[in-house]
Design an enzyme around this catalytic site. Sequence first.
Site, PDB file in Angstrom:
ATOM      1  N   GLN A   1       4.474 -10.506 -10.387  1.00 11.98           N
ATOM      2  CA  GLN A   1       5.928 -10.527 -10.325  1.00 11.98           C
ATOM      3  C   GLN A   1       6.501 -10.735 -11.726  1.00 11.98           C
ATOM      4  O   GLN A   1       5.793 -11.151 -12.642  1.00 11.98           O
ATOM      5  CB  GLN A   1       6.408 -11.655  -9.401  1.00 11.98           C
ATOM      6  CG  GLN A   1       5.935 -11.521  -7.961  1.00 11.98           C
ATOM      7  CD  GLN A   1       6.456 -12.641  -7.078  1.00 11.98           C
ATOM      8  OE1 GLN A   1       7.654 -12.754  -6.844  1.00 11.98           O
ATOM      9  NE2 GLN A   1       5.556 -13.489  -6.607  1.00 11.98           N
TER      10      GLN A   1
ATOM     11  N   HIS B   1      -1.087  -7.673  -6.999  1.00 10.12           N
ATOM     12  CA  HIS B   1       0.265  -7.511  -7.527  1.00 10.12           C
ATOM     13  C   HIS B   1       0.668  -8.759  -8.296  1.00 10.12           C
ATOM     14  O   HIS B   1       0.056  -9.814  -8.179  1.00 10.12           O
ATOM     15  CB  HIS B   1       1.269  -7.263  -6.394  1.00 10.12           C
ATOM     16  CG  HIS B   1       1.610  -8.481  -5.592  1.00 10.12           C
ATOM     17  ND1 HIS B   1       0.731  -9.067  -4.695  1.00 10.12           N
ATOM     18  CD2 HIS B   1       2.736  -9.245  -5.563  1.00 10.12           C
ATOM     19  CE1 HIS B   1       1.291 -10.126  -4.146  1.00 10.12           C
ATOM     20  NE2 HIS B   1       2.509 -10.263  -4.664  1.00 10.12           N
TER      21      HIS B   1
ATOM     22  N   CYS C   1       0.843  -1.190   0.000  1.00 12.73           N
ATOM     23  CA  CYS C   1       0.000   0.000   0.000  1.00 12.73           C
ATOM     24  C   CYS C   1       0.886   1.250   0.000  1.00 12.73           C
ATOM     25  O   CYS C   1       2.063   1.182   0.364  1.00 12.73           O
ATOM     26  CB  CYS C   1      -0.908   0.002   1.232  1.00 12.73           C
ATOM     27  SG  CYS C   1      -2.281  -1.169   1.153  1.00 12.73           S
TER      28      CYS C   1
ATOM     29  N   HIS D   1      -2.473  -7.830  -1.452  1.00 11.67           N
ATOM     30  CA  HIS D   1      -2.586  -6.636  -2.293  1.00 11.67           C
ATOM     31  C   HIS D   1      -2.440  -7.044  -3.762  1.00 11.67           C
ATOM     32  O   HIS D   1      -1.575  -7.859  -4.100  1.00 11.67           O
ATOM     33  CB  HIS D   1      -1.496  -5.638  -1.915  1.00 11.67           C
ATOM     34  CG  HIS D   1      -1.699  -4.281  -2.488  1.00 11.67           C
ATOM     35  ND1 HIS D   1      -2.095  -3.199  -1.734  1.00 11.67           N
ATOM     36  CD2 HIS D   1      -1.548  -3.816  -3.752  1.00 11.67           C
ATOM     37  CE1 HIS D   1      -2.180  -2.135  -2.513  1.00 11.67           C
ATOM     38  NE2 HIS D   1      -1.848  -2.481  -3.747  1.00 11.67           N
TER      39      HIS D   1
END
Length: 332
Positions: free
Chosen positions: A163, A161, A65, A159
């Site tokens: 990679q 996301h 965040c 959250h």
Amino acid sequence: MADGREIRYYDSELRERSATDTRDLAPVESRSHTTLDALTGEWITHATHRQTRTFLPSTDLCPLCPSVSGRATEIPEPDYEVVVFDNRFSAFAGGPGHCDVVCFTSAHDTTFAALGLARARMVVDVWADRTADLTARDGVAQVFCFENHGEEIGVTLSHPHGQIYAYPFITPRAEKILVSADRHRRETGRDLFEDVLARERDDENRIVATNDEWLAFVPVAARWPFEVQLFPRRRVADIPDLDDSQRDGFADLYLDMLQRFAALFDESMPYIAAWNQAPATHRDAWWLHMQLFSIRRAPGKLKYLAGSESAMGAFINDTDPAAVAAQLRAAR
């Protein structure tokens, strides 16, 4: 960043990004190493420092965040659109490979499926930008952009996301595909990827959805209970090769697929979204595509990789590809 890592902000409009990382972080000194399995010919990466990575923190302690007064996170700015930073717990720390974390949005309680078309399209551009950068680095053999979604998959941060791994070797899946493509050309004189797409187009039972630029289908030899492959109709080697029309088409169809996955059952649908990009030394032999699959096989039931899959690499699937395609076509 405070420990010397790099952070990159991607915005829809030019903005000043000057916030300072105020944390007291020691430089990353961990090292990983790769070992060749002599029996299989596959490279295994050992990264023991990853045992200490952050594991399912509460929302108020989420490191992805934006930073707020009194609590500094991995992102110093008070807001952001898309952010990419070097992974502090990189699988390839100290070696020729590289690991990025890609934060799709500053909003914690949302999903990629809910991002909207404009943000999804921006993420495609981010994947392309990072792929081009990483592929050009010495020692990088293949770049892998992916998202793990859902605790059942093994996600350690909720959250939204993904990679990016820049491998110092060609991955086992890519190696197998290259071998199959070479054998197919020698035996038939034709291109394997073209023949696979032609087969799927001819057998419409496994097609889930299409647009002018992309085709989404359940592969005839699906390994996972719910699995879709997304192929561009026009051949490209990797994400940077996609033109604007192809990027627009992907963002639209990909969101459609994610929303169909989410609508299948009255519970969350964990998934892995995995870009299959050309290894750096085999661009002419490749056709970019994405795998999207879930380990959920039915409400309340997961597909576990047990003896046959984990030990022998021989998948046994409990679902029928045509039936799965029908379920996905009906879902929304």
